[in-house]
Design an enzyme around this catalytic site. Sequence first.
Site, PDB file in Angstrom:
ATOM      1  N   THR A 162       0.902  -1.433  -0.135  1.00  0.00           N
ATOM      2  CA  THR A 162      -0.186   0.111  -0.025  1.00  0.00           C
ATOM      3  C   THR A 162       1.166   1.116   0.590  1.00  0.00           C
ATOM      4  O   THR A 162       1.200   1.528  -1.152  1.00  0.00           O
ATOM      5  CB  THR A 162      -1.227  -0.226   1.366  1.00  0.00           C
ATOM      6  N   LYS A 188       4.169  -7.051   4.319  1.00  0.00           N
ATOM      7  CA  LYS A 188       3.900  -5.541   3.512  1.00  0.00           C
ATOM      8  C   LYS A 188       3.705  -4.664   4.859  1.00  0.00           C
ATOM      9  O   LYS A 188       2.664  -5.680   5.847  1.00  0.00           O
ATOM     10  CB  LYS A 188       2.985  -5.613   2.757  1.00  0.00           C
ATOM     11  N   THR A 199      -1.141  -3.129  10.703  1.00  0.00           N
ATOM     12  CA  THR A 199      -1.527  -3.255   9.855  1.00  0.00           C
ATOM     13  C   THR A 199      -0.787  -3.952   8.849  1.00  0.00           C
ATOM     14  O   THR A 199       0.561  -2.914   7.859  1.00  0.00           O
ATOM     15  CB  THR A 199      -1.664  -1.906   9.272  1.00  0.00           C
ATOM     16  N   GLU A 285       6.330   4.739   7.746  1.00  0.00           N
ATOM     17  CA  GLU A 285       5.359   5.414   6.955  1.00  0.00           C
ATOM     18  C   GLU A 285       6.162   6.926   6.943  1.00  0.00           C
ATOM     19  O   GLU A 285       6.211   7.612   8.397  1.00  0.00           O
ATOM     20  CB  GLU A 285       4.238   6.112   6.326  1.00  0.00           C
ATOM     21  N   ASN A 407      -0.198  11.190   6.047  1.00  0.00           N
ATOM     22  CA  ASN A 407      -2.406  10.509   6.547  1.00  0.00           C
ATOM     23  C   ASN A 407      -2.804  11.061   6.261  1.00  0.00           C
ATOM     24  O   ASN A 407      -4.203  11.107   6.325  1.00  0.00           O
ATOM     25  CB  ASN A 407      -1.280   9.691   8.233  1.00  0.00           C
ATOM     26  N   THR A 412      -7.082  10.494  -0.727  1.00  0.00           N
ATOM     27  CA  THR A 412      -6.985  11.259  -1.943  1.00  0.00           C
ATOM     28  C   THR A 412      -5.581  11.516  -2.446  1.00  0.00           C
ATOM     29  O   THR A 412      -5.573  11.999  -3.843  1.00  0.00           O
ATOM     30  CB  THR A 412      -7.063  12.583  -1.658  1.00  0.00           C
TER      31      THR A 412
END
Length: 412
Positions: A162, A188, A199, A285, A407, A412
């Site tokens: 992702t 992942k 996650t 991230e 995040n 979007t």
Amino acid sequence: MRDIETIDTLNQLNIDLQGDVSSPLGFIAGGLHCGLRRKKVDFGWIYSTTPATATGVYTLNQFKAAPLKLTEDSINKDKALQAIIVNSAIANACTGEKGMQDALDTQAWIAEQLNIEQHLVGVASTGVIGSFLPMDKIQYATQHVLKEQYNKSEAFNQAILTTDTMTKHLSVKVEIDGTTVTIGGTAKGSGMIHPNMATMLGFITTDANIDANTLDYCLKQSIDQSFNMITVDGDSSTNDMVLCMANGQAQHTQIDALHPEWHKFVYALNFVCHYLAKSIAKDGEGATKLVTVKVKGAHDVVEARKIAKSIVSSNLVKTAVHGEDANFGRIVTAIGYASRYIEPSATHVSLCQVSVLEKGMAVDFDEQRLKEELASDNILIEATVGNGEGEAAAYGCDLSYEYVRINASYRT
């Protein structure tokens, strides 16, 4: 880094950082683009040429996604799988009865395509929560599973991602009964990562001959020390799990706890889980640094894990690491609220191997040296919190401005 093949001579382990879930005998992995994402591969599979003993560990989030619940129920039927199907972009979570039916349809289509029993198909999804899968695209993808042009394991490694910035995979080989046994892994995870399954998706395959109960025990023990000891942002997700398949195609005596070389399998599995877990932490991230926290002297291993997780989860510690700030007070604070068994007068803390706290008191240290050490992309925090026998390690990353940017605009 990924082109390296090394040998752990002490434990007789051959490590291939280019390996993955397709490395063990009898496993095929692949992937394709079916339109869930704009351009990237978004649908992948693992297939064993023979049914495999299987086990899994699942998220503790109470909003378990439909594919996760279906896979857990399927494995519980007879502790076996022969295929795993994964899609990215859409999590199929919080989707009610339709979401479960979509997961069941996916499972049924794959079973028909591969001519295997439906309960031997595991289903996994990852991505945005609350959206339905476009089942016309999923059905198209299932009709192309195992077609030769798509059977490329790197496509599978890409299909499950992702917000990840890199694929995460390896394989190891170990000799058992004079026979080569291979364990491969692909995972992942980048955001919404927190101890006790978050996650992330992890897939482990092996050609070892191992009974179901032993495999289940080994996987859960390994995960407690690895995947359950990482954090990026403290959020636990709805979908995520680690699945392990063992198809027994390596010709050796079945492994159980009484096998004279079972410790070799345990070590190899632990190595795979730790490598994948640390890869997830490093790829958090917006992360720029991998943070490793080692705790010893705790009351027991449970307390050691709580303390290590507390330090690596602290946003104040994470931001200090990002800013390369030797603010060890944040580490001490995270230790202090983590456990009631702390012995302050017997607590020692070092940051990047520079002692900053001894017997519960701050000590003078070379600020310039520590500043230089904190510029590294691998940060080590070590804490002795008493005179107990509990030890643990946890892994995480720094918290950057980029994490907020990613995040704030995820959908979007």
